[in-house]
Design a protein around this motif. Sequence first.
Motif, mmCIF file in Angstrom:
data_model
loop_
_atom_site.group_PDB
_atom_site.id
_atom_site.type_symbol
_atom_site.label_atom_id
_atom_site.label_comp_id
_atom_site.label_asym_id
_atom_site.label_seq_id
_atom_site.Cartn_x
_atom_site.Cartn_y
_atom_site.Cartn_z
ATOM 1 N N ILE A 134 -16.672 90.192 -25.696
ATOM 2 C CA ILE A 134 -16.310 91.475 -25.576
ATOM 3 C C ILE A 134 -17.987 92.070 -25.010
ATOM 4 O O ILE A 134 -18.862 92.067 -25.401
ATOM 5 N N GLY A 135 -17.681 92.686 -23.756
ATOM 6 C CA GLY A 135 -19.032 93.083 -22.861
ATOM 7 C C GLY A 135 -19.916 94.021 -23.260
ATOM 8 O O GLY A 135 -19.478 94.694 -24.508
ATOM 9 N N ASP A 136 -20.621 94.532 -22.777
ATOM 10 C CA ASP A 136 -21.639 95.651 -23.144
ATOM 11 C C ASP A 136 -20.715 96.986 -22.805
ATOM 12 O O ASP A 136 -20.066 97.062 -21.858
ATOM 13 N N ARG A 137 -21.237 98.074 -23.572
ATOM 14 C CA ARG A 137 -20.786 99.414 -23.562
ATOM 15 C C ARG A 137 -19.322 99.483 -23.766
ATOM 16 O O ARG A 137 -18.603 100.126 -22.759
ATOM 17 N N GLY A 149 -8.946 84.155 -27.594
ATOM 18 C CA GLY A 149 -9.019 83.983 -26.208
ATOM 19 C C GLY A 149 -8.992 85.128 -25.246
ATOM 20 O O GLY A 149 -8.412 85.355 -24.086
ATOM 21 N N THR A 150 -9.601 86.215 -25.884
ATOM 22 C CA THR A 150 -9.567 87.538 -25.275
ATOM 23 C C THR A 150 -11.037 87.683 -24.762
ATOM 24 O O THR A 150 -11.926 87.561 -25.199
ATOM 25 N N TYR A 151 -11.020 88.138 -23.288
ATOM 26 C CA TYR A 151 -12.353 88.438 -22.585
ATOM 27 C C TYR A 151 -12.177 90.087 -22.049
ATOM 28 O O TYR A 151 -11.366 90.305 -21.407
ATOM 29 N N ILE A 152 -13.104 90.902 -22.497
ATOM 30 C CA ILE A 152 -13.071 92.315 -22.139
ATOM 31 C C ILE A 152 -14.363 92.340 -21.667
ATOM 32 O O ILE A 152 -15.710 92.392 -22.049
ATOM 33 N N GLY A 153 -14.361 92.804 -20.339
ATOM 34 C CA GLY A 153 -15.714 93.005 -19.456
ATOM 35 C C GLY A 153 -16.180 94.344 -19.975
ATOM 36 O O GLY A 153 -15.728 95.137 -20.580
ATOM 37 N N ASN A 170 -14.416 94.066 -15.994
ATOM 38 C CA ASN A 170 -15.371 95.316 -16.294
ATOM 39 C C ASN A 170 -14.778 96.450 -15.922
ATOM 40 O O ASN A 170 -13.804 96.471 -15.139
ATOM 41 N N ASN A 171 -14.930 97.648 -16.415
ATOM 42 C CA ASN A 171 -14.660 98.752 -16.168
ATOM 43 C C ASN A 171 -12.969 98.939 -16.208
ATOM 44 O O ASN A 171 -12.564 99.766 -15.383
ATOM 45 N N SER A 172 -12.444 98.241 -17.127
ATOM 46 C CA SER A 172 -10.997 98.678 -17.351
ATOM 47 C C SER A 172 -10.512 99.585 -18.615
ATOM 48 O O SER A 172 -11.358 99.410 -19.409
ATOM 49 N N LEU A 173 -9.398 100.176 -18.204
ATOM 50 C CA LEU A 173 -8.869 100.881 -19.351
ATOM 51 C C LEU A 173 -7.734 99.873 -19.783
ATOM 52 O O LEU A 173 -6.739 99.758 -18.962
ATOM 53 N N ILE A 174 -7.553 99.671 -21.113
ATOM 54 C CA ILE A 174 -6.815 98.658 -21.539
ATOM 55 C C ILE A 174 -6.196 99.359 -22.677
ATOM 56 O O ILE A 174 -6.503 100.030 -23.648
ATOM 57 N N ALA A 179 -1.300 94.570 -24.842
ATOM 58 C CA ALA A 179 -2.417 95.387 -24.413
ATOM 59 C C ALA A 179 -2.272 94.931 -22.757
ATOM 60 O O ALA A 179 -2.021 93.791 -22.371
ATOM 61 N N ASN A 180 -2.130 95.955 -21.692
ATOM 62 C CA ASN A 180 -2.215 95.868 -20.205
ATOM 63 C C ASN A 180 -3.584 96.427 -19.706
ATOM 64 O O ASN A 180 -3.719 97.477 -20.345
ATOM 65 N N LYS A 181 -3.944 96.067 -18.559
ATOM 66 C CA LYS A 181 -4.954 97.025 -17.928
ATOM 67 C C LYS A 181 -4.393 98.041 -17.095
ATOM 68 O O LYS A 181 -3.255 98.094 -16.366
ATOM 69 N N ILE A 182 -4.616 99.344 -17.595
ATOM 70 C CA ILE A 182 -3.877 100.441 -17.003
ATOM 71 C C ILE A 182 -4.673 100.880 -15.666
ATOM 72 O O ILE A 182 -4.072 101.332 -14.917
ATOM 73 N N ARG A 183 -5.914 101.115 -15.802
ATOM 74 C CA ARG A 183 -6.627 101.319 -14.465
ATOM 75 C C ARG A 183 -7.938 100.523 -14.581
ATOM 76 O O ARG A 183 -8.397 100.427 -15.701
ATOM 77 N N SER A 184 -8.602 100.909 -13.419
ATOM 78 C CA SER A 184 -9.870 100.583 -13.235
ATOM 79 C C SER A 184 -10.901 101.801 -13.154
ATOM 80 O O SER A 184 -10.370 102.940 -12.565
ATOM 81 N N TYR A 185 -12.102 101.877 -13.930
ATOM 82 C CA TYR A 185 -13.064 102.992 -13.798
ATOM 83 C C TYR A 185 -13.984 102.629 -12.646
ATOM 84 O O TYR A 185 -14.942 101.652 -13.041
ATOM 85 N N GLN A 186 -13.987 103.050 -11.537
ATOM 86 C CA GLN A 186 -15.097 102.789 -10.333
ATOM 87 C C GLN A 186 -15.384 103.489 -9.344
ATOM 88 O O GLN A 186 -14.309 104.375 -9.052
#
Length: 186
Positions: A134-137, A149-153, A170-174, A179-186
């Motif tokens: 699980i990444g930062d912030r 087996g989960t990697y969360i950017g 990175n920058n995903s709304l999950i 769970a699925n990636k709904i969108r990116s924050y960029q």
Amino acid sequence: MLEFFYKIKCLLRGILYRVFGIKGFRKIGCNFKIFGSKGIFAESCSVGDNCWFQAVHSYKGIRYTPCIRIGKETMFSSNVHISAVSNIKIGSECLFGSNIYVGDHSHGSTKIGLFDTESAPALKALDDIEDIFIGDRVWVGDGVVILAGTYIGSNSVVAANSVVKGIFPNNSLIAGVPANKIRSYQ
């Protein structure tokens, strides 16, 4: 006034944990349980009430080398259970809501053809073991389950009550079950 005394009590508990060898906890809520402290490394994190962190070194006669690493200033609300037989890495400045489970294994295999229908879950060997990152912030909402087996950017948000397994950049709304990636924050 009660809130003030509760805060003081939590700060004192954190100091006691540091003094007696469990370093890295700045504030600790009531009923905090920690098992396998030699495999748990934290940096100035805050833990709410009724949390349970376990690095499982042995189960059903099988030895493991677990490692739970928690980055700086990460905060856990109440009722968070983290369980590792392999590796769980949680980045810095993360925020975990309440009633969350993070585990890098399961009781018995969940794979087709290997699932044991005859034994009780507590009697099965630990299986399906994969690291979790699980990444930062990262903000993890209430009621989330994060599976092996989960990697969360970094800079991602996991919506409440999601069941997460997979790789998310990175920058995903999950969100969702599963769970699925709904969108990116960029």
